[in-house]
Scaffold this active site. Sequence first.
Site, PDB file in Angstrom:
ATOM      1  N   ALA A  74       0.829  -1.208   0.000  1.00 15.08           N
ATOM      2  CA  ALA A  74       0.000   0.000   0.000  1.00 15.08           C
ATOM      3  C   ALA A  74       0.862   1.256   0.000  1.00 15.08           C
ATOM      4  O   ALA A  74       1.891   1.315   0.642  1.00 15.08           O
ATOM      5  CB  ALA A  74      -0.903   0.008   1.228  1.00 15.08           C
ATOM      6  N   GLU A 116      -3.634  12.802   0.433  1.00 11.54           N
ATOM      7  CA  GLU A 116      -3.396  14.102  -0.180  1.00 11.54           C
ATOM      8  C   GLU A 116      -3.554  14.132  -1.701  1.00 11.54           C
ATOM      9  O   GLU A 116      -4.009  15.130  -2.253  1.00 11.54           O
ATOM     10  CB  GLU A 116      -2.003  14.609   0.226  1.00 11.54           C
TER      11      GLU A 116
END
Lengths: 770, 166
Positions: free
Chosen positions: A722, A727
């Site tokens: 991952a 953001e």
Amino acid sequence: MPRKSKTAAKPGGFVSTTVEIEGRTETRIVEMPAFEPAAWGDDAELGIVGSRVPRMDAPERVTGRARYTADITRPGMLYAFILRSTIPRGTIRSIDLTRASKMPGVFDVLGPGDAPAGTRLFNREIFYAGQPVAAVCAENENAARNAAHAIAVEYDALPFAVTFEDASAKNAPRVRAKGNVMENAPLVMSRGDIDDGIKAADVIVRREYRTPVQLHTALEPHGAAAEWEGDRLTVWESTQGIFRVRGDIAKALDIALSKVRVIKDYMGGGFGAKNSAGPHTYVAAIFAKRQGRAVRCINDREAEQLDSGNRPSSTQRVTIGAKKDGTLTVIFASIDVPLGISGYEGGPGQIFHEMYACPNVRTEETFAYVNASGMAAFRGPGYVEGAFGLECAMNTLAKGLKLDPIALRKKNFTKREPRQDRPYSGNNLLACYKEGAEAFGWLTENRKPTTENSKRVGKGVAAQVWPTGGGPPAYALLRINPDGTIDVLAGTQDLGTGARTVLSQIAAESIGAKLSDVRAIIGDTESLPYTGNSWGSMTTASVGPAVRMAAEDAQHQLFEAAAAMLDSSPSSLEARDSRIIVRDTDRSMTFAEVTKKLGNVMIMGKGSRGPNPADTAIMTFGAQFAEVEVDIDTGIVRVLRFTAAHDAGRIINPTLAESQLEGGIIQGIGYALFEERILDRKRGLVMNPTMHDYKIPTMADIPVIDAFFVSGADPVANHTGARGIAEPPIIPTAPAIAAAVSDAIGVEMTEIPLTPWRVLAALKKARAGR
Amino acid sequence: MRLTVNGRHHDLPPSPAVTLLELLRDRLSLTGTKLVCDRGECGACTVQLDGEIVYSCLTLAEACDGSSVLTVEGLSSGGADSALSPLQRAFIAKDAAQCGFCTPGQLIAAHTLLANNPAPTDEEIRAGMSGNLCRCGTYPNILAAIRAVAEGEFEAAPAAGATRAS
């Protein structure tokens, strides 16, 4: 399949590794974990990781049971309010605390000289409007506020500068003691030669872009409650970094780290503004010490909008050029950023170097200090601003080249991270373009601008990169209780991102437990192992691997214990749904059956985050597509449809991850259309520190959003596969919308937010020019 | 003054200059309802007063004498998840709360919207909910949750006390 060792260091030995935080690269010395779990690649058979389980703490959040910092009460607690300066620059000639200290319900007052030097509170010299000048502690919040406003302050005003132009002009007033422009300006990043690139170009676009100051506007303001027990201080703080706040407090108040405990349970948003202790923290701690009672200090909304951080504005003069076939030959940007009174050089420049293959790239960034509240990281800091300049310029260049803007981007796709010439851990940006364009109907859906009425429809696209590898140090413990339930312990934070859920999923998957048996315990520096701030989209990729390792360590011990009970060997065992099974037999025991026999002999797994792969760019990618409608009579822009395709490696929980995408896009819609802090240049004051005058999107402003991830784990980045996601989704939203507006009205928009006034002014200017 | 909150009766001392929000949070310890803007701009403090939604930060407590108030704590009948109202279960299932700070106000606004208009269109939901700000950007999921309840996807569990105080 065991992961290949990237380093010769032995388990327990120390190695150097790099960690990228919001575009800044830090080198860290980190110990090698005792073992490294085999990476979960695309072929890993996972059941809980990757599934859409509901947010595990959602029941607390929908019942009002979740306790946030402002919900903390302690016996005998008092309340503090901070008075702030009403002028942008000057000195306090006199301040009279007497009247306030005699007001009903008032316990204590602090003014200049009353706070420990380390807190830097209540300076007599004023550098911006909103700077703390005094504080009152009282039996309730209203009494504290009323008394604070009874403090008489007389100022000697000094000349000030609140814009980049005013602060960087010759003979500019002294914004602060150490100079108005950041040392070593401009900050230059460069590869190749700009002049060569301009000469080689067939088409060149030169534009100036402007972006506004954006305010975080987390619904929960900054706040803290503090209580002393002897010389030990406990602080409840709404923060993205409990250990950093602990360090800030210890340093400011000159006390040992072991005497400070920071707790954060539920948190009402951060978005980058809550990474440190602040005036509210110190005020609560100082009053609590002086009064021997707990003290709570929560920003009111005006203080929150005035002085709790912001995304600084920017002016970007961009030159971009390409060959006729679309091959970029030059990217150049000269950028001005007014930081406020403090800040760091997390500017717009970096994305210009990282987004595309281009041999000649140069950015020159100048950061100026101005007499306004200091900037803070805000979701995708620098990259959001830079993407507006870069991606708007790309779209204009595509028009000049008569190329489809996606074709132009694909043409300049880079197989290696070009700023530092590194391989990527993984990069599915091309899939983002393809799948996003298909989902949006980029090539097939062309709504003709209507001419009968005043509504015009247009579409736009923009893309994004963002460094999201996370990294060490991060630690986790996992303990199995005598009833077989499992506690995951990690000193991290859940800002509303879903960290509790994601870490629980990783733990359950790794140890072979039912998810409902697992609970993640986070947010307490005293009882939990260290992890870093929840910033830079780093939590999952930093803490997740540590949790996985802790779970595997615990499973190993559990199997050792169970092997004897099952008359088997540990290597013959596997676990699923909290049950240990002897492979190829019908013999099994539940976790609870094993741990019951163990009694209070506790199985405790330990995990740590290993080093990052050397010389590798770990980044998240994405492409976003907007369709807008512009009313050319009113200037009102409505986003009609929005599609986003992102690549963040393995997605631990698609539901929560898509919520993050939607959230970033919605903040990006606000940035594109509404949000702008207004500073009066002549008075040096913020004109809109309220939620009415500083406009964030409402539900009525939000279109149907189709946000998704392209598939593909990233086993090179870390062993969970991952990367970060928080953001990236805000980064390309504004340029995609600006392109759509430009497409709709046939007038290029180079400044956000695209308010009705700005749209009408652009239309008027275009008509006059015809 | 007398006030009924979530079906429970309270006899309270006079409290001039105290808002309904302060009364709920500070005197009755019902901290589910949040203070965000303190001037009626964001909707986080939304509660139901005699069946209508109000911003409790702008409502004087004294003006509520004899009234009945519903807060987020009154939507469920207890601690167990099975006692959650359909709307609360829909918010969980559709991931309609990220940080959750606006959620109590969103829930009360949505609860009241559905009470007044059990089958709203998406446009009616958007208009009806636009007085409740969310900074995490959960709007699409809030909309989906309200729509799902309207469509009967989350029929009331037997133990639910969703309408107890309304």
